[in-house]
Design a protein around this motif. Sequence first.
Motif, short mmCIF file in Angstrom:
data_model
loop_
_atom_site.label_atom_id
_atom_site.label_comp_id
_atom_site.label_asym_id
_atom_site.label_seq_id
_atom_site.Cartn_x
_atom_site.Cartn_y
_atom_site.Cartn_z
N GLY A 200 0.80 -1.21 0.00
CA GLY A 200 0.00 0.00 0.00
C GLY A 200 0.84 1.27 0.00
N VAL A 201 1.75 1.39 0.95
CA VAL A 201 2.63 2.55 1.00
C VAL A 201 3.61 2.52 -0.17
CG1 VAL A 201 4.44 3.73 2.33
CG2 VAL A 201 2.42 2.81 3.50
N GLY A 202 4.15 1.35 -0.46
CA GLY A 202 5.18 1.22 -1.49
C GLY A 202 4.73 1.64 -2.87
N THR A 203 3.52 1.28 -3.28
CA THR A 203 3.06 1.66 -4.62
C THR A 203 2.92 3.16 -4.75
OG1 THR A 203 0.79 1.18 -3.87
CG2 THR A 203 1.89 -0.51 -5.18
N PHE A 204 2.50 3.83 -3.67
CA PHE A 204 2.47 5.29 -3.70
C PHE A 204 3.87 5.88 -3.67
CE2 PHE A 204 -1.94 4.73 -1.98
CZ PHE A 204 -2.60 5.43 -2.98
N ALA A 205 4.77 5.27 -2.89
CA ALA A 205 6.13 5.80 -2.77
C ALA A 205 6.88 5.77 -4.10
CB ALA A 205 6.91 5.02 -1.71
N VAL A 206 6.72 4.70 -4.86
CA VAL A 206 7.37 4.61 -6.17
C VAL A 206 6.90 5.76 -7.06
CG1 VAL A 206 7.52 3.25 -8.30
CG2 VAL A 206 7.78 2.12 -6.07
N GLN A 207 5.59 5.98 -7.10
CA GLN A 207 5.04 7.02 -7.97
C GLN A 207 5.44 8.42 -7.50
OE1 GLN A 207 0.77 6.16 -9.29
NE2 GLN A 207 1.01 4.71 -7.61
N LEU A 208 5.42 8.63 -6.19
CA LEU A 208 5.78 9.95 -5.66
C LEU A 208 7.25 10.26 -5.91
CD1 LEU A 208 3.78 9.96 -2.31
CD2 LEU A 208 3.45 11.52 -4.23
N ALA A 209 8.12 9.26 -5.71
CA ALA A 209 9.55 9.48 -5.95
C ALA A 209 9.80 9.87 -7.40
CB ALA A 209 10.34 8.23 -5.58
N LYS A 210 9.09 9.23 -8.33
CA LYS A 210 9.22 9.60 -9.74
C LYS A 210 8.68 11.01 -9.98
CE LYS A 210 10.47 7.77 -12.79
NZ LYS A 210 11.83 7.80 -13.39
N ALA A 211 7.58 11.35 -9.33
CA ALA A 211 7.01 12.69 -9.49
C ALA A 211 7.96 13.77 -8.99
CB ALA A 211 5.67 12.79 -8.74
N PHE A 212 8.78 13.43 -7.99
CA PHE A 212 9.77 14.37 -7.46
C PHE A 212 11.06 14.37 -8.28
CE2 PHE A 212 7.47 13.88 -3.28
CZ PHE A 212 7.05 15.20 -3.20
N GLY A 213 11.11 13.55 -9.33
CA GLY A 213 12.26 13.56 -10.22
C GLY A 213 13.41 12.66 -9.82
N ALA A 214 13.13 11.66 -8.98
CA ALA A 214 14.18 10.74 -8.52
C ALA A 214 14.29 9.54 -9.46
CB ALA A 214 13.89 10.26 -7.10
N GLU A 215 15.42 8.85 -9.34
CA GLU A 215 15.61 7.56 -9.99
C GLU A 215 15.22 6.49 -8.98
OE1 GLU A 215 19.37 4.82 -11.35
OE2 GLU A 215 19.45 6.97 -11.83
N VAL A 216 14.27 5.64 -9.33
CA VAL A 216 13.63 4.78 -8.35
C VAL A 216 13.89 3.30 -8.62
CG1 VAL A 216 11.45 4.21 -7.20
CG2 VAL A 216 11.79 6.49 -8.17
#
Length: 330
Positions: free
Chosen positions: A163-179
């Motif tokens: 639950g947290v992880g699927t949001f974290a992957v998307q948020l990290a990409k939205a912030f411009g990170a390499e995930v």
Amino acid sequence: MKMRAFVLRSYGSPDALELTEIDRPVPGDDEVLVRVRATSVQPYDWHFMRGEPYVARLMGGGPGLRRPKIRILGADVAGQVEAVGRDVTEFRPGDEVFAMPKQGGFAEYVCVREKELAPKPESLSFEQAAAVPLAAGTALLGLRDVGGIQAGQKVLVNGASGGVGTFAVQLAKAFGAEVTGVCGPRNVDLVRSIGADEVVDYTAEDFTRSGRRYDILLDSAGSRPASACRRVLTRRGIHVLVGGPPGRWLQPVGHVFSALATSPFVSQRAAMADVVRCTENKRNLVTLTGLIEGGKLAPVIGRRYPFEEIPAAVGYQEQGHATGKVVVTV
């Protein structure tokens, strides 16, 4: 007036959740009465249902020493405003809203303080909206506020299919990170589809021995010791703790405390993302709504249950292998 609710009178298995009729709550001056159209299930619920780990019963904000403090579980809600208190100015009956009241979602109605309530994203159904508050709020708090994420950084999400992880992957990409996401073999394609640049199958590779280094490790699985997790961090990297391995007596509290206890003595930091104690959850919901409406964030729903099957939903979540979010239609 009456309503149906699942009431927890004593600690135990999902069978301890008793479907009964109780009085419908009356909103206080600063509260909104919400007709719950959907809720979601998460580890927070079954930990409180079991009263585990036992050490948490001694802690402030814990489940209660001998009997549950929270009688109606359900931390997330999405629904419609039924009535408002006299001091409420932002909402009126009929408005579609969502929130993280921390309790009360396993019922047909719940009172939520106005300062914790936000308009529901228009592009989401009630079920989708109910999947957002606690899990996405935790990911946002962990990456932005605790982790201080910056564009161009390398982020590792352990438990990327949850639950947290699927949001974290998307948020990290939205912030411009390499995930990079860590998950089991059946969810590799899913994690890649939501934006992960690289996916590690934990059954085939120990991510703590890969030799790769990351600026942020958002750890929602707690599957590896804190000492091993430090190996994947850069010299000034941060280990953001969300969860840990389940246990009756100490875990996941022990996993979190062990990481925090050693943090002052090493160059890497460890810190906890505790959305339950966050005072900016309404503002965070508005931020998440902007990302959702902008097409950068979407809930991943693994299973749906009807209201009458909430005990089964909690039991499934307790097994620890849920993909994305488990939601309930009320």
